[in-house]
Design an enzyme around this catalytic site. Structure first.
Site, PDB file in Angstrom:
ATOM      1  N   LYS A  45       0.868  -1.174   0.000  1.00  0.00           N
ATOM      2  CA  LYS A  45       0.000   0.000   0.000  1.00  0.00           C
ATOM      3  C   LYS A  45       0.910   1.230   0.000  1.00  0.00           C
ATOM      4  O   LYS A  45       1.927   1.252   0.693  1.00  0.00           O
ATOM      5  CB  LYS A  45      -0.900  -0.006   1.249  1.00  0.00           C
ATOM      6  CG  LYS A  45      -1.724   1.268   1.426  1.00  0.00           C
ATOM      7  CD  LYS A  45      -2.713   1.489   0.295  1.00  0.00           C
ATOM      8  CE  LYS A  45      -3.286   2.912   0.290  1.00  0.00           C
ATOM      9  NZ  LYS A  45      -4.029   3.217  -0.950  1.00  0.00           N
ATOM     10  N   GLY A  72      -7.605   7.857  -1.042  1.00  0.00           N
ATOM     11  CA  GLY A  72      -6.829   9.011  -0.578  1.00  0.00           C
ATOM     12  C   GLY A  72      -5.613   8.625   0.241  1.00  0.00           C
ATOM     13  O   GLY A  72      -5.245   9.299   1.210  1.00  0.00           O
ATOM     14  N   CYS A 129      -1.142   9.137  -8.009  1.00  0.00           N
ATOM     15  CA  CYS A 129      -2.427   8.965  -7.323  1.00  0.00           C
ATOM     16  C   CYS A 129      -3.334  10.157  -7.644  1.00  0.00           C
ATOM     17  O   CYS A 129      -2.966  11.307  -7.399  1.00  0.00           O
ATOM     18  CB  CYS A 129      -2.233   8.863  -5.812  1.00  0.00           C
ATOM     19  SG  CYS A 129      -3.810   8.676  -4.953  1.00  0.00           S
TER      20      CYS A 129
HETATM   21  C1  FMN Z   1      -8.556   0.553  -3.862  1.00  0.00           C
HETATM   22  C2  FMN Z   1      -7.318   0.930  -4.615  1.00  0.00           C
HETATM   23  C3  FMN Z   1      -6.256   1.527  -3.952  1.00  0.00           C
HETATM   24  C4  FMN Z   1      -5.087   1.871  -4.649  1.00  0.00           C
HETATM   25  N1  FMN Z   1      -4.034   2.434  -3.970  1.00  0.00           N
HETATM   26  C5  FMN Z   1      -2.859   2.697  -4.633  1.00  0.00           C
HETATM   27  C6  FMN Z   1      -1.721   3.198  -3.933  1.00  0.00           C
HETATM   28  O1  FMN Z   1      -1.743   3.381  -2.702  1.00  0.00           O
HETATM   29  N2  FMN Z   1      -0.585   3.465  -4.642  1.00  0.00           N
HETATM   30  C7  FMN Z   1      -0.521   3.234  -6.013  1.00  0.00           C
HETATM   31  O2  FMN Z   1       0.537   3.470  -6.612  1.00  0.00           O
HETATM   32  N3  FMN Z   1      -1.578   2.733  -6.684  1.00  0.00           N
HETATM   33  C8  FMN Z   1      -2.733   2.464  -6.045  1.00  0.00           C
HETATM   34  N4  FMN Z   1      -3.811   1.948  -6.724  1.00  0.00           N
HETATM   35  C9  FMN Z   1      -3.699   1.725  -8.198  1.00  0.00           C
HETATM   36  C10 FMN Z   1      -3.363   0.261  -8.531  1.00  0.00           C
HETATM   37  O3  FMN Z   1      -2.143  -0.134  -7.956  1.00  0.00           O
HETATM   38  C11 FMN Z   1      -3.323   0.062 -10.067  1.00  0.00           C
HETATM   39  O4  FMN Z   1      -2.336   0.892 -10.612  1.00  0.00           O
HETATM   40  C12 FMN Z   1      -4.644   0.383 -10.763  1.00  0.00           C
HETATM   41  O5  FMN Z   1      -5.748   0.030  -9.971  1.00  0.00           O
HETATM   42  C13 FMN Z   1      -4.774  -0.306 -12.139  1.00  0.00           C
HETATM   43  O6  FMN Z   1      -4.709  -1.719 -12.038  1.00  0.00           O
HETATM   44  P1  FMN Z   1      -6.007  -2.670 -11.888  1.00  0.00           P
HETATM   45  O7  FMN Z   1      -6.979  -2.305 -12.956  1.00  0.00           O
HETATM   46  O8  FMN Z   1      -5.482  -4.076 -11.985  1.00  0.00           O
HETATM   47  O9  FMN Z   1      -6.567  -2.380 -10.521  1.00  0.00           O
HETATM   48  C14 FMN Z   1      -4.990   1.604  -6.050  1.00  0.00           C
HETATM   49  C15 FMN Z   1      -6.069   0.987  -6.714  1.00  0.00           C
HETATM   50  C16 FMN Z   1      -7.220   0.641  -6.023  1.00  0.00           C
HETATM   51  C17 FMN Z   1      -8.354  -0.031  -6.769  1.00  0.00           C
END
Ligand code: FMN
Length: 304
Positions: A45, A72, A129
């Site tokens: 995270k 956030g 983010c």
């Molecule tokens: C609930 C949630 C929390 C996320 N928190 C972070 C984070 O803390 N740092 C980050 O670099 N990406 C964060 N992401 C982005 C994911 O790591 C990823 O880049 C993005 O969701 C695209 O991949 P996916 O479609 O497989 O989820 C978050 C995504 C989700 C859904």
């Protein structure tokens, strides 16, 4: 025997599957059910210097073909990560990628320095983010800031430095080039796409933050296009993600140019997904006639 090992620069991973930041925490819940050491890696995270409580609820919303989140960057802060979370991950033999975020350049530099005493596979700088008001995506949309920030952190880091890019820009290739210029070991992409969901009865956005980051299957074609574009624009490795939910998706990202991939939303839908994909990948590789999965990387044949 199919070899699933891959390399991201000099870093060797047992397989190309990495848990994406924010969808796996620090592995505590998952470790109760699965052997988290068998993943290629875990991107933690995203954490910040000080603890963050994140945005007010509602901060996640399911929507067509994916979800929106505006968490956030809720996280326990650097001290707890160093004292409790990273030791826990190490006790599980996890391959750790520390995902960090900040509001200022000094925050990123401080976090990078504080992580130097740790045993890590890589540091991933979240410059993408969309759900915080300062830092992150503001830096990630400006090539000059990306290059400078990468440079400042790279020169202080003995760990590989991955720069996580936002898709919310006109040219992601330009951002990737800036990261390469600054000395990044790799770029990871994509973070979420800025979106909004609306409740027509109340005429208000469903998320309390108004907007959030869109992820899941719907973003996959955008992510594949961006991985392919970035692969051709830079010579550092690309770590691809966005909507991966099957072995075929993993192969598609690698063919588009990814050296390794991350799985995010797919994990929230089906926590056993990466282990299921790991079982399926050898047969798919045989079908695609590669003995080493790494040989898929960048084999896309674009039409003229
Ligand atoms: C609930 C949630 C929390 C996320 N928190 C972070 C984070 O803390 N740092 C980050 O670099 N990406 C964060 N992401 C982005 C994911 O790591 C990823 O880049 C993005 O969701 C695209 O991949 P996916 O479609 O497989 O989820 C978050 C995504 C989700 C859904």
């Amino acid at each position: 025997m199919v070899n699933l090992k891959v390399k991201v620069g000099d870093l060797s991973l047992e397989n190309p599957l990495i848990a994406a930041s924010g969808t796996f925490g620090f592995g505590r819940e998952m470790a109760e059910f699965f052997n988290i050491s068998t993943l290629g890696g875990i991107s933690t995270k995203g954490f910040t210097r000080l603890p963050k409580i994140g945005n007010p609820a509602p901060r996640v919303a399911e929507c067509d073909c994916g979800m929106l989140n505006a968490v956030g960057l809720q996280n326990p802060g650097l001290d707890v990560v160093l004292e409790e979370e990273l030791p826990f991950m190490r006790s599980q033999n996890a391959t750790i990628i520390a995902n960090i975020a900040g509001e200022t350049m000094e925050d990123y530099i401080f976090l990078t320095e504080q992580l130097q005493s740790q045993d890590l596979a890589a540091i991933e700088l979240n410059l993408s983010c969309p759900n915080v008001k300062q830092g992150c995506m503001t830096f990630g949309s400006d090539p000059v800031a990306i290059e400078e920030l990468t440079h400042q952190c790279a020169k202080r880091s003995r760990h590989p430095l991955w720069i996580k890019l936002t898709p919310n820009v006109t040219s992601i290739a330009e951002m990737a080039k800036a990261a390469e210029q600054g000395g990044a070991t790799a770029v990871s992409l994509i973070n979420t796409l800025l979106g909004m969901v609306i409740d027509v009865q109340t005429r208000r956005p469903i998320l309390r933050n108004n907007t959030g980051g869109y992820s899941g299957p719907a973003v996959k074609p955008v992510a594949l296009r961006m991985v392919s574009e970035v692969y051709h624009a830079v010579s550092i490795p690309v770590v691809g993600m966005g909507g991966i939910s099957s072995a075929e998706d993993v192969a598609a990202f690698m063919i588009a140019g990814a050296a390794a991939v991350q799985i995010g939303t797919g994990l929230l839908v089906e926590p056993s997904l990466p282990w299921k994909i790991l079982e399926e990948l050898p047969a798919l590789c045989q079908e695609l006639q590669v003995d080493n999965i790494a040989d898929l990387t960048g084999t896309l044949e674009l039409w003229n």
